[in-house]
Design a protein around this motif. Structure first.
Motif, PDB file in Angstrom:
ATOM      1  N   SER A  74     -65.846   7.229  24.774  1.00 43.69           N
ATOM      2  CA  SER A  74     -64.655   6.401  25.658  1.00 43.69           C
ATOM      3  C   SER A  74     -64.028   5.245  25.194  1.00 43.69           C
ATOM      4  O   SER A  74     -63.276   4.938  25.499  1.00 43.69           O
ATOM      5  CB  SER A  74     -64.799   6.862  26.834  1.00 43.69           C
ATOM      6  N   ALA A 134     -53.120  -2.962  30.174  1.00 47.13           N
ATOM      7  CA  ALA A 134     -54.457  -2.408  29.707  1.00 47.13           C
ATOM      8  C   ALA A 134     -54.617  -0.654  29.876  1.00 47.13           C
ATOM      9  O   ALA A 134     -52.886  -0.288  30.161  1.00 47.13           O
ATOM     10  CB  ALA A 134     -55.145  -2.470  30.590  1.00 47.13           C
ATOM     11  N   GLY A 135     -54.952   0.164  29.339  1.00 46.60           N
ATOM     12  CA  GLY A 135     -54.922   1.490  29.396  1.00 46.60           C
ATOM     13  C   GLY A 135     -54.233   1.787  30.527  1.00 46.60           C
ATOM     14  O   GLY A 135     -53.935   2.530  31.231  1.00 46.60           O
ATOM     15  N   THR A 170     -59.985   6.448  35.824  1.00 44.77           N
ATOM     16  CA  THR A 170     -58.517   5.318  35.942  1.00 44.77           C
ATOM     17  C   THR A 170     -57.409   6.772  35.948  1.00 44.77           C
ATOM     18  O   THR A 170     -56.211   6.729  36.330  1.00 44.77           O
ATOM     19  CB  THR A 170     -58.004   5.316  34.388  1.00 44.77           C
ATOM     20  N   THR A 212     -56.377  14.553  28.226  1.00 50.41           N
ATOM     21  CA  THR A 212     -56.548  13.837  27.370  1.00 50.41           C
ATOM     22  C   THR A 212     -57.365  14.534  26.266  1.00 50.41           C
ATOM     23  O   THR A 212     -57.756  15.424  26.854  1.00 50.41           O
ATOM     24  CB  THR A 212     -57.761  12.913  28.091  1.00 50.41           C
ATOM     25  N   THR A 216     -62.490  13.693  27.795  1.00 49.14           N
ATOM     26  CA  THR A 216     -63.894  13.089  27.508  1.00 49.14           C
ATOM     27  C   THR A 216     -64.995  13.971  27.036  1.00 49.14           C
ATOM     28  O   THR A 216     -65.922  13.124  26.870  1.00 49.14           O
ATOM     29  CB  THR A 216     -64.145  12.084  29.005  1.00 49.14           C
ATOM     30  N   ASP A 241     -53.111  11.068  27.676  1.00 51.81           N
ATOM     31  CA  ASP A 241     -53.855   9.872  28.023  1.00 51.81           C
ATOM     32  C   ASP A 241     -54.254   9.519  26.592  1.00 51.81           C
ATOM     33  O   ASP A 241     -55.266  10.542  25.493  1.00 51.81           O
ATOM     34  CB  ASP A 241     -55.145  10.048  29.052  1.00 51.81           C
ATOM     35  N   ASN A 244     -57.921   6.879  23.016  1.00 50.28           N
ATOM     36  CA  ASN A 244     -58.375   6.175  21.965  1.00 50.28           C
ATOM     37  C   ASN A 244     -58.044   7.597  21.091  1.00 50.28           C
ATOM     38  O   ASN A 244     -57.866   8.949  21.289  1.00 50.28           O
ATOM     39  CB  ASN A 244     -59.940   7.323  22.263  1.00 50.28           C
ATOM     40  N   LYS A 268     -59.099  -0.517  21.732  1.00 49.34           N
ATOM     41  CA  LYS A 268     -59.400   0.909  21.499  1.00 49.34           C
ATOM     42  C   LYS A 268     -58.970   1.186  19.766  1.00 49.34           C
ATOM     43  O   LYS A 268     -59.948   0.434  19.011  1.00 49.34           O
ATOM     44  CB  LYS A 268     -59.749   1.595  22.126  1.00 49.34           C
TER      45      LYS A 268
HETATM   46  C1  LIG Z   1     -59.885   3.360  27.856  1.00 52.02           C
HETATM   47  C2  LIG Z   1     -60.035   4.720  28.655  1.00 52.02           C
HETATM   48  C3  LIG Z   1     -59.104   3.948  30.070  1.00 52.02           C
HETATM   49  C4  LIG Z   1     -58.523   3.031  29.957  1.00 52.02           C
HETATM   50  O1  LIG Z   1     -58.228   1.748  29.307  1.00 52.02           O
HETATM   51  P1  LIG Z   1     -58.376   0.200  30.467  1.00 52.02           P
HETATM   52  O2  LIG Z   1     -57.738  -0.350  28.870  1.00 52.02           O
HETATM   53  O3  LIG Z   1     -59.807   0.434  30.371  1.00 52.02           O
HETATM   54  O4  LIG Z   1     -57.480   0.524  31.303  1.00 52.02           O
HETATM   55  C5  LIG Z   1     -58.307   5.776  29.908  1.00 52.02           C
HETATM   56  N1  LIG Z   1     -58.503   7.071  29.790  1.00 52.02           N
HETATM   57  C6  LIG Z   1     -59.733   6.561  29.188  1.00 52.02           C
HETATM   58  C7  LIG Z   1     -59.391   8.578  28.183  1.00 52.02           C
HETATM   59  C8  LIG Z   1     -60.079   5.934  28.378  1.00 52.02           C
HETATM   60  O5  LIG Z   1     -60.996   5.943  27.213  1.00 52.02           O
END
Ligand SMILES: *Cc1c(COP(=O)(O)O)cnc(C)c1O
Length: 477
Positions: A74, A134-135, A170, A212, A216, A241, A244, A268
């Motif tokens: 992830s 950030a994500g 998150t 997503t 995941t 989401d 990735n 990422k």
């Molecule tokens: C990494 C990730 C996030 C959060 O990203 P950050 O930059 O760490 O806040 C959210 N969703 C998925 C599926 C992730 O892999």
């Protein structure tokens, strides 16, 4: 292993020893006010070489993608090409002041505009905001956008957001931050969203869904279009989401399968070093329904001139100035170096590497969903009675590998989530699979090796919760 104890820099301090040569003072000397002088701090007095050795040694204790394989599921710990760093270090980018004015920063605006365009193209969206840092910050922006749109439609009673139980933590956190209620929907036996469970909760309290894809578990959500249609029909909006995009870029455009708004992590998929909590960017992209709600300002172009504009119904600013601009330069460089063809190959190889490794690992390890995966897959670490995933992860450190993500996704017991990325060679994947096979044997024959791992680090098992919650950040002699 360090057999000779390493003296800490504080212990090497010798009164009067200095490592800097200060220029002569060219202003009248003034005593430091007592309120600022803190003699109890006892700063080390050392020479330059000692300081260099101290910091170099510390840096070598840090695990990094530039030294070892880092299959942290992830998190997409791919190699970050050094050309990105060179580009981000050009003095023109480095020294531009954010308040210099549009007229003097046309080059920076042009880069941002082109990046917005290319990211919109990759995802199949109409517009992009580069602000979020950030994500999770992108998710928060997206949920604010969904909320604003529902209110504009006269639907302020829609306060619930549906989230599959495989989601990244998150997702529910972002909903809560935005004042919305996160409602969990269970996964079906194949790892996808349970459509009956989804149908059962779709009513006029639902603002939208956060999905997503690949999820995941590393699985492609085959019902994505059906899910999006069901949610839209019920008056909801669809958040993707896209942290990735490694399995999708150049192959599938999420905007074309019903996603209304999505974040992508430039740190990422688009290759900015991450993992230490350093600057990231979680851009948000939106299609026709939500593009006017994007965080602003964003960059627009007219007759070759670039300027900042505020989307008409913008949720406002999510970040000061232009976000983490250095990350934008890295991502743009990375995308231009690969080109459209290269991006597609990146995604194909990410999926190929993950499946190659999956088939090798499956020989000795259990998989919750033993089917073709996308850019990652989830194994289970309980290979022998009494052995836990945590033990396996610690033992991998002894073998020179960063442990995969563990105990996530929450719906897989003893999860070991492995993401090799496209940048690893067949030799590295073979070596990692061979090591996992060895560890599976050790788990039966020498379980104590696993229970006491890691054996090669300065500190073995530590209280991970206390280490995170109550870190000791200064020297206490
Ligand atoms: C990494 C990730 C996030 C959060 O990203 P950050 O930059 O760490 O806040 C959210 N969703 C998925 C599926 C992730 O892999």
């Amino acid at each position: 292993m360090n057999l000779i104890p390493e003296p800490l820099v504080y212990e090497l301090s010798s009164p009067g020893r200095v490592g800097v040569a200060m220029p002569d003072c060219d202003v009248p000397g003034t005593p430091i006010p007592a309120v600022f002088a803190r003699p109890e701090l006892k700063l080390p007095e050392i020479d330059e070489l000692t300081a260099v050795r101290h910091f170099t040694r510390l840096s070598q204790k840090n695990f990094s993608i530039d030294t070892q394989f880092y299959p942290l599921g992830s998190c997409t710990m791919k190699y970050n090409p050094k050309v990105n760093e060179a580009a981000a270090s050009f003095p023109g980018w480095l020294h531009t002041h954010p308040l210099v004015g549009d007229g003097y920063s046309q080059g920076a605006l042009e880069l941002m505009w082109k990046l917005q365009r290319v990211l919109a193209e990759i995802g199949g969206f109409q517009a992009v905001s580069l602000q979020p840092a950030a994500g999770a910050h992108g998710e928060l922006s997206g949920v604010f956008m969904i909320r604003a749109c529902q209110i504009a439609r006269g639907q302020s009673g829609r306060t619930r957001i549906l989230i599959p139980d495989s989601a990244h933590g998150t997702n529910p956190a972002s909903c809560a931050m935005a004042g919305m209620e996160a409602v969990t929907i269970p996964s079906a036996p194949d790892g996808g969203v349970d459509l009956d469970a989804l149908k059962a909760v779709l009513d006029d309290s639902v603002a939208g869904i956060m999905l997503t894809n690949p999820n995941t578990l590393g699985l492609f959500e085959r019902n994505i279009e059906k899910i999006a249609a069901m949610v839209h029909e019920a008056g909801g909006l669809v958040y993707g989401d896209g942290a990735n995009l490694n399995a999708l870029a150049g192959i599938l455009k999420p905007g074309s399968v019903g996603i209304d708004v999505m974040h992508y992590n430039l740190h990422k998929t688009f290759s900015t070093p991450h993992g230490g909590g350093g600057p990231g960017v979680g851009i948000v992209a939106a299609g026709s329904t939500l593009k006017d709600y994007l965080p602003g300002p964003i960059v627009a172009e007219k007759d070759g001139t670039y300027s900042f504009v505020r989307p008409s119904a913008s949720i406002g600013r999510m970040k000061l100035f232009n976000g983490n601009f250095g990350v934008l330069v890295r991502a743009y460089t990375y995308i231009r170096m690969l080109g459209a063809e290269g991006l597609r190959r990146m995604a194909e190889n990410a999926v190929l590497n993950a499946n190659y490794l999956r088939v090798l690992v499956e020989k000795t390890w259990k998989l919750k969903y033993p089917r073709i995966c996308m850019h990652e897959f989830v194994a289970m670490g309980d290979v022998a009675p009494g052995v836990r995933t945590l033990d396996v992860a610690k033992r991998l450190i002894d073998c020179g590998f960063h442990p995969p993500t563990i105990y996530f996704p929450l719906i897989v017991p003893e999860a070991l989530m492995i993401e090799p990325t496209e940048t690893e060679s067949k030799e590295t994947l073979d070596a990692f699979a061979a090591t996992l096979a060895t560890i599976a044997r050790e788990a039966v024959e020498h379980p104590e090796l696993l229970a006491q791992a890691p054996h090669v680090t300065p500190i073995g098992r530590l209280d991970e919760v206390a280490a995170a919650r109550c870190p000791v950040l200064c020297y206490r002699g």
